[in-house]
Design an enzyme around this catalytic site. Structure first.
Site, short mmCIF file in Angstrom:
data_model
loop_
_atom_site.label_atom_id
_atom_site.label_comp_id
_atom_site.label_asym_id
_atom_site.label_seq_id
_atom_site.Cartn_x
_atom_site.Cartn_y
_atom_site.Cartn_z
N ASN A 259 -72.16 42.06 18.16
CA ASN A 259 -72.04 42.69 16.84
C ASN A 259 -72.69 44.06 16.96
O ASN A 259 -73.92 44.16 16.99
CB ASN A 259 -72.76 41.82 15.79
CG ASN A 259 -72.78 42.50 14.42
OD1 ASN A 259 -72.13 43.53 14.21
ND2 ASN A 259 -73.53 41.92 13.50
N TRP A 260 -71.86 45.07 17.05
CA TRP A 260 -72.39 46.42 17.28
C TRP A 260 -73.02 47.03 16.03
O TRP A 260 -73.64 48.07 16.10
CB TRP A 260 -71.29 47.33 17.81
CG TRP A 260 -71.06 47.18 19.29
CD1 TRP A 260 -71.77 46.39 20.16
CD2 TRP A 260 -70.06 47.85 20.07
NE1 TRP A 260 -71.27 46.54 21.44
CE2 TRP A 260 -70.23 47.42 21.41
CE3 TRP A 260 -69.04 48.76 19.77
CZ2 TRP A 260 -69.41 47.88 22.44
CZ3 TRP A 260 -68.22 49.22 20.80
CH2 TRP A 260 -68.41 48.77 22.12
N LYS A 261 -72.81 46.38 14.88
CA LYS A 261 -73.33 46.92 13.61
C LYS A 261 -72.91 48.39 13.49
O LYS A 261 -71.82 48.72 13.89
CB LYS A 261 -74.84 46.69 13.53
CG LYS A 261 -75.21 45.22 13.82
CD LYS A 261 -76.62 44.84 13.52
CE LYS A 261 -76.84 43.36 13.85
NZ LYS A 261 -78.17 42.88 13.50
N HIS B 110 -72.52 38.05 7.14
CA HIS B 110 -73.70 38.41 7.92
C HIS B 110 -74.89 38.60 6.98
O HIS B 110 -74.73 39.09 5.86
CB HIS B 110 -73.44 39.67 8.73
CG HIS B 110 -74.52 39.92 9.74
ND1 HIS B 110 -75.72 40.52 9.41
CD2 HIS B 110 -74.60 39.61 11.06
CE1 HIS B 110 -76.48 40.57 10.49
NE2 HIS B 110 -75.83 40.03 11.51
N GLU C 172 -77.12 40.75 6.86
CA GLU C 172 -77.31 42.12 6.36
C GLU C 172 -76.37 42.41 5.19
O GLU C 172 -76.73 43.13 4.26
CB GLU C 172 -77.10 43.12 7.52
CG GLU C 172 -78.28 43.07 8.49
CD GLU C 172 -77.95 43.39 9.94
OE1 GLU C 172 -76.87 43.96 10.21
OE2 GLU C 172 -78.77 43.04 10.81
N GLU D 81 -77.67 32.24 12.37
CA GLU D 81 -78.54 33.39 12.61
C GLU D 81 -79.74 33.33 11.66
O GLU D 81 -79.65 33.79 10.51
CB GLU D 81 -77.78 34.70 12.36
CG GLU D 81 -76.62 34.92 13.29
CD GLU D 81 -76.32 36.40 13.49
OE1 GLU D 81 -76.17 36.81 14.64
OE2 GLU D 81 -76.28 37.15 12.50
N GLY E 169 -83.10 41.11 15.11
CA GLY E 169 -83.65 42.44 15.36
C GLY E 169 -85.17 42.48 15.46
O GLY E 169 -85.78 43.55 15.46
N SER F 198 -82.00 37.98 18.21
CA SER F 198 -82.79 38.36 19.40
C SER F 198 -82.36 37.63 20.68
O SER F 198 -83.19 37.29 21.52
CB SER F 198 -84.29 38.17 19.14
OG SER F 198 -84.71 39.01 18.07
N GLY G 143 -76.72 41.26 18.65
CA GLY G 143 -76.79 42.63 18.14
C GLY G 143 -77.26 43.58 19.22
O GLY G 143 -76.49 44.01 20.09
N GLY G 144 -78.55 43.90 19.20
CA GLY G 144 -79.13 44.93 20.08
C GLY G 144 -78.70 44.86 21.53
O GLY G 144 -78.25 45.87 22.11
P1 13P Z 1 -80.09 41.05 17.29
O1 13P Z 1 -79.43 40.44 18.50
O2 13P Z 1 -80.27 42.54 17.42
O3 13P Z 1 -81.31 40.32 16.88
O4 13P Z 1 -79.04 40.91 16.07
C1 13P Z 1 -78.47 39.68 15.82
C2 13P Z 1 -77.37 39.83 14.85
O5 13P Z 1 -77.58 40.14 13.69
C3 13P Z 1 -76.00 39.60 15.33
O6 13P Z 1 -75.11 39.50 14.27
#
Ligand code: 13P
Length: 249
Positions: free
Chosen positions: A9-11, A92, A94, A164, A170, A210, A231-232
């Site tokens: 997920n590149w956000k 998600h 967020e 999640e 994050g 994470s 994500g990251g």
């Molecule tokens: P991180 O891997 O950066 O913790 O993010 C997880 C995420 O929100 C994937 O959708």
């Protein structure tokens, strides 16, 4: 039996050029089989990724539940379908936290995604206070039952759930593999209550929060974890390759 998925997920990250550079350097180094690699990218570069990708499956990060109309700034399922996107992340944390997405809204989005043959990656998970006061399962039950209310699943291969925990996103503080397994197992039980064991056994349940190159192997050793939503670490080419390799069971 369930093919693992490693979904990035590149956000709100990466320009078109950065994304294409990523594809060109990553794709030749991905495992040939045993894992489905997915990138969920910003909407504005989806068409480029779909055109250029040979191995990686492409997904969006959100979608409006309406087909068209006066919804300034939004993107419809028709548009995603027209772009030949395969997956769409829905619900998600967020989006729930910053854009007030409710289980009811996520339910409408899942129905619409399936109507347009987009594969939803449905995110659920508790916040830290809920984990600490012991209501994780209650939260997961409300979210899963709300999201899937009146949803007919004709092909379980096309439904993906991502557990999640919000406190792990994050933060660098991943859930332990035991915590992640417990939650994913419980989600599978909830799905079995709704759809029967045969269907729930086929639905892929990912862990997100994470995930990195150091914890992927242990997470993937758990029987109910079918991959990661990352994500990251998914932004880094070498890490994405390692994570995909780590998903091959
Ligand atoms: P991180 O891997 O950066 O913790 O993010 C997880 C995420 O929100 C994937 O959708």
């Amino acid at each position: 039996m369930r093919k693992p998925i490693l979904a990035g997920n590149w956000k709100m990250n990466k320009t078109r050029d950065e994304a294409i550079h990523f594809l060109l350097s990553v794709e030749p180094n991905l495992p040939k089989d045993g894992v489905e690699a997915v990138i969920c990218a910003p909407a504005i570069i989806l068409r480029d990724l779909v055109k250029r990708s040979e191995v990686i499956h492409v997904g969006a990060q959100n979608m409006n539940e309406n087909v068209s109309g006066a919804y300034t700034g939004e993107i419809s399922p028709v548009m995603l379908k027209d772009t030949k996107v395969e997956y769409v992340i829905l619900g998600h944390s967020e989006r729930r936290a910053y854009y007030n997405e409710t289980d009811e809204k996520i339910n409408l989005k899942i129905a619409r995604a399936l109507e347009y043959e987009l594969k939803p990656i449905v995110c659920v998970g508790e916040v830290l206070a809920e984990r600490e006061n012991g209501t994780t399962n209650k939260v997961l039950k409300t979210q899963i039952e709300g999201a899937f209310k009146d949803i007919v699943i004709s092909n379980p291969d096309n439904i993906v759930i991502a557990y999640e925990p919000v406190w792990a996103i994050g933060t660098g503080k991943s859930a332990t593999s035991a915590q992640a397994e417990d939650a994913c197992k419980y989600i599978r039980e909830l799905l079995a209550n709704l759809y029967g064991a045969e269907v729930s056994d086929k639905i892929r349940i990912l862990y997100g929060g994470s995930v990195n190159t150091k914890n992927i192997d242990e997470l993937m050793s758990m029987p109910n974890i079918d991959g990661g939503l990352v994500g990251g670490a998914s932004l880094k080419e070498a890490d994405f390759i390692t994570l995909c390799k780590g998903c091959v069971k």
